[in-house]
Scaffold this active site. Structure first.
Site, short mmCIF file in Angstrom:
data_model
loop_
_atom_site.label_atom_id
_atom_site.label_comp_id
_atom_site.label_asym_id
_atom_site.label_seq_id
_atom_site.Cartn_x
_atom_site.Cartn_y
_atom_site.Cartn_z
N GLY A 10 -39.26 25.20 35.82
CA GLY A 10 -37.83 25.78 36.06
C GLY A 10 -37.51 27.05 36.18
N THR A 97 -31.30 12.18 30.35
CA THR A 97 -32.06 13.30 30.18
C THR A 97 -31.61 14.13 29.08
OG1 THR A 97 -32.71 13.26 32.32
CG2 THR A 97 -33.43 15.12 31.05
N TYR A 151 -21.68 16.78 31.05
CA TYR A 151 -22.59 17.81 30.70
C TYR A 151 -22.27 18.54 29.51
CZ TYR A 151 -25.69 22.10 31.67
OH TYR A 151 -26.64 22.93 31.52
#
Ligand code: UDP
Length: 325
Positions: A10, A97, A151
């Site tokens: 990433g 995740t 989130y």
């Protein structure tokens, strides 16, 4: 040392990998390439072919993680669903995740007694209007119908899990709450404002400012974040603690857009886009996001070297060469 970086392909993970390789360490990367890309680390493959080991796999693959955590001395856990657009487009996968993935990382680091840094996010603070945000502040979220907060809530759960491991088993774990981080190789594809606006300016297209543009952010250069991560994970005083990692200069998105137009020498105009047009009606923005960095400064001497002008210059230079390809 052997360093495992989850999410190492990433944007931030690839810069962290590079710094450790330059240091002479061995780097193991696991990345499922959901938002990362092998392009981010391609330049490291040849010069570090004996020191860089890349596994394209998910952190949910427990057997692979068992092997990797067992092999390495230190773990940086950066693999996560990131970016506002990505979270809104992939609501279920993002939660899975972020929660199950971190659970596996922590469980295995505890099993093998490995030091671990968990990358969290300033999103966990929610919708405050005051500044600076300090680690002991309360958190304020919107309702569960506003999916952005999933989130924040999932990363907050990661933090609780990390701190619970520290309290119950003495796991050497540190949590870094990242504020907006910027630099070369960051893509605007998942919402990140600076690469998006710079790309628009270089193409002389309208700069898309969401809402009235009065929402503010601070930005940190990725090299300052990498510096902080490398020091935090080594520091015994940091175990069981949460630290903000972020920039100093507060800027409204409208002023940011104006500065980008000027710095690019662009003829772009600014186009205001209502939030519901950009993200749908179930969206709420964070209006202000400024970190208190006293705690990390006291621990490591953290003092971000790159101010916003330097950050913009670096991103513009990178984007210019990239857009030509
Ligand atoms: N933003 C914007 N135009 C864009 C992308 C983002 O005005 O094309 C705004 C966004 O609404 C937010 C800020 O820029 O207020 C930072 O967005 P980003 O997604 O980079 O990070 P966030 O801090 O929201 O996680």
């Amino acid at each position: 040392m052997r360093i495992l970086i989850t999410g190492g392909a990433g944007f931030i993970g690839s810069h962290l990998a590079e710094a450790y390789l330059e240091n002479g360490d061995e780097v193991y990367i696991i990345d499922d390439l959901s938002t990362g890309s092998l392009d981010n680390i391609v330049h490291l493959r040849e010069p570090y072919r004996k020191k860089l080991f890349v596994h394209v796999d998910t952190i949910m693959s427990r057997n692979m993680m068992l092997e990797l955590v067992g092999t390495c001395d230190v773990v940086h856990h950066l693999a996560a669903a990131v970016g506002v657009e990505y979270i809104l487009d992939n609501p279920l996968a993002s939660i899975t995740t972020n929660i199950q993935g971190t659970e596996i990382v922590l469980e295995l680091c505890n099993k093998f007694k490995k030091r671990v840094l968990i990358a969290s996010t300033s999103e966990v603070y929610g919708k405050h209007m005051h500044a600076p945000l300090v680690e002991t502040d309360n958190i304020i979220y919107g309702p569960s119908s506003k999916f952005r907060w999933s989130y924040a809530a999932s990363k907050l759960m990661d933090e609780f899990m990390a701190l619970a491991y520290f309290r119950t088993t003495g796991l050497q774990v540190t949590v870094a709450r990242l504020f907006n981080t910027v630099g070369p190789r960051q893509t605007g594809s998942y919402g990140m404002v600076i690469p998006r606006l710079v790309k628009q300016a270089l193409r002389n297209e309208p700069l898309t400012v969401y809402g009235d543009g009065n929402q503010t952010r601070t930005f940190t250069d990725v090299s300052d974040v990498v510096w902080a991560f490398m020091r935090m994970v080594e520091n015994k005083e940091a175990f069981g603690q949460v630290f903000n990692v972020g920039g100093i200069e507060e800027v409204s998105i409208l002023n940011l857009a104006k500065r980008i137009i000027e710095a690019c020498g662009s003829s772009s105009q600014i186009q205001f886009i209502p939030y519901d047009k950009a993200f749908g009606k179930d969206f709420e923005d964070m209006q202000r996001r400024v970190p208190g960095i006293e705690k990390i400064a006291n621990l490591t001497g953290f003092d971000p070297k790159a101010d916003l002008d330097v950050i913009l210059t670096k991103v513009i230079r990178y984007m210019r060469s990239h857009l030509k390809e």
